[in-house]
Design an enzyme around this catalytic site. Structure first.
Site, PDB file in Angstrom:
ATOM      1  N   ASP A  25      -0.450   5.092   0.624  1.00 51.92           N
ATOM      2  CA  ASP A  25      -1.008   6.369   1.579  1.00 51.92           C
ATOM      3  C   ASP A  25      -1.105   5.686   2.871  1.00 51.92           C
ATOM      4  OD1 ASP A  25      -1.510   8.328  -0.336  1.00 51.92           O
ATOM      5  OD2 ASP A  25      -3.394   7.096  -1.177  1.00 51.92           O
ATOM      6  N   ASP A  60       0.961  -1.181   0.053  1.00 53.98           N
ATOM      7  CA  ASP A  60       0.037  -0.012   0.036  1.00 53.98           C
ATOM      8  C   ASP A  60       0.825   1.220   0.084  1.00 53.98           C
ATOM      9  OD1 ASP A  60      -2.417   1.640   0.227  1.00 53.98           O
ATOM     10  OD2 ASP A  60      -1.675   1.792   2.586  1.00 53.98           O
TER      11      ASP A  60
END
Length: 232
Positions: free
Chosen positions: A140, A138
């Site tokens: 963010d 991931d």
């Protein structure tokens, strides 16, 4: 989702803390240091998310999000008592990891929800070498900071949603969608299956609005410079 992509990771800085002063270890075995830090960040974030969504505090965050959707609840790191910290450190010390890596993992401020899984993965990464190593992570609030000094840092979509290079009507629409769908994303009482249609609607409506702004590729560098996004 738009404005909050990445499922928001956590307070503190687990990936940075866990990777401190271990670059020589992994470079010796041919494993990229950045990838190692990413793996540690993802594992500690997932442990935190499990803890957070199942805690009583989740209900308070939901109430706050519904009453003041413009204010983002700040996530808190996992907190261990002294006995828990020592148990975790003893587990790490008893592993087959190199001495320098053990020292880094046992530093103050490093908390891992599933140490046996983390240690097993690190041992396998070292044993297999870079030829068998791949990271899907991931971005963010995992590779980027979640907040600084109590203020939420921009996510990928947040860079666009708040930038003045895009028209005011788009920023208003992005804010309206965030206030509508973000409380649903946070709701610990809804299942993934129940949330998914709403998140899809959020994504589609946000992208339809963005397409109407005539966003130009040449603007992106300036938008990032003007934002609060920050790598860990």
């Amino acid at each position: 989702m738009p404005g909050f992509s990445g499922g928001g990771g956590g307070g503190g800085n687990p990936s940075t803390s866990a990777s401190h002063d271990v670059s020589p270890i992994f470079s010796t075995y041919g494993v990229p240091m950045a990838a190692t830090a990413a793996v540690l960040g993802v594992l500690t974030y997932q442990a935190y998310r499990w803890y957070h969504l199942r805690s009583q505090r989740a209900r308070m965050l939901l109430t706050r999000a519904k009453s003041s959707p413009g204010e983002l609840p700040l996530m808190r790191p996992i907190v261990m008592d002294a006995a828990g910290e020592e148990k975790f450190r003893n587990f790490v010390r008893a592993s087959k990891l190199p001495r320098q890596l053990k020292s880094a993992l046992c530093r103050d401020g490093v908390f891992i929800g599933n140490p046996s899984k983390v240690v097993a993965l690190l041992e396998k990464m070292i044993a297999d070498g870079s030829e068998c190593f791949q990271v899907v992570t991931d971005f963010d609030a995992t590779l980027t900071r979640y907040h600084r000094e109590g203020k939420r840092c921009d996510s990928s979509y947040g860079i666009l949603d708040s930038n003045t290079l895009l028209p005011q009507w788009y920023r208003d629409e992005a804010d309206r969608l965030r206030k509508k769908y973000y409380p649903i994303e946070l709701d610990p009482l809804l299942t993934i299956e129940e949330k998914t249609p709403h998140m899809k609607d959020w994504w589609l409506q946000a992208h339809e609005a963005l397409l109407k702004t005539n966003l130009h590729r040449d603007w992106l560098g300036k938008m990032v410079q003007q934002s609060s996004v920050e790598l860990r």
